[in-house]
Enzyme design. Sequence first.
Site, PDB file in Angstrom:
ATOM      1  N   ASP A 185      28.993  12.656  15.968  1.00 25.82           N
ATOM      2  CA  ASP A 185      27.783  13.411  15.608  1.00 25.82           C
ATOM      3  C   ASP A 185      26.613  13.930  15.723  1.00 25.82           C
ATOM      4  OD1 ASP A 185      26.238  13.591  12.785  1.00 25.82           O
ATOM      5  OD2 ASP A 185      25.294  11.726  13.184  1.00 25.82           O
ATOM      6  N   GLY A 199      20.773  13.023   6.682  1.00 29.85           N
ATOM      7  CA  GLY A 199      19.886  12.562   6.718  1.00 29.85           C
ATOM      8  C   GLY A 199      19.887  11.729   5.214  1.00 29.85           C
TER       9      GLY A 199
END
Length: 285
Positions: A83, A210
């Site tokens: 990631d 997010g």
Amino acid sequence: MNKILSSKNILLNAMDDRYAVPAFNIHNLETMQVVVETAYEMRSPVIIAGTPGTIRYAGGDYIVSIIETAAKKCDIPMAIHLDHFEDINEIKKYINAGFKSVMIDASGKAFEENIRLTKAVVQYAHLYGATVEAELGMLGGQEDEMTVDAKDAIYTNPDSALEFVKRTGIDSLAIAIGTAHGLYKGEPKLDFERLKRIREIVAIPLVLHGASDVPDELVKKAIEMGISKVNIATDLKIPFSNAIKKYFKENPDESDPRKYLTPAKAAMKEIVIHKIMVCGSAGRV
């Protein structure tokens, strides 16, 4: 015997059936156990994600070995995912070590440079059966050591997204529609019209970064409108660490990690269950 998969079919199935696969950021054995075992109990596909800081901390080879063991025990589709990696050589190293899903984050670069770097990762990853996620636009907030001020966040342009996907050959695209890494200072406002337009013209799975601290109804709406992968990190860390703090407050002389990590795992499990339900991925296996 189950095995570690790339995220390709995991996300294509989610896109076709209009749910999202949760991508949980882990840090160690305990957090990996919570994610995998809970997903298995709920019959949910799952992506186990690690940032560069996490991979350096836990060790990429350790993570691969742990997930290989988990895959033998739990017959659900699972992928381990790099990631927000920015270093191409690091990405190649971990693909060689067994990671089948990677994200190249060159979103802070100019458009043409983002394309060049992303295309290079795609060419290498696809040789080894690994899938590639890239990001267009920039989220505010902090991810690992990378911090982007809210004023510098850039929303994804739909037409640029179409060109980017065509020219790079990526397998999934992380888009910026108003979410941010970490906790929000106010109520997040997501640009659903932008998401709608991107979904109409881009044919690959879309990713929402997010997603921690975003109200459930907004995440569900984003999924309904075409998000196929939802990243969750901060929402896991807070209950895990709070449970440890609470345990030591009540048991200040305790030193056995098994005792203080057990309530931390239980607290984190509650969040994993909740996020799987929000994503609509339970019972999809």
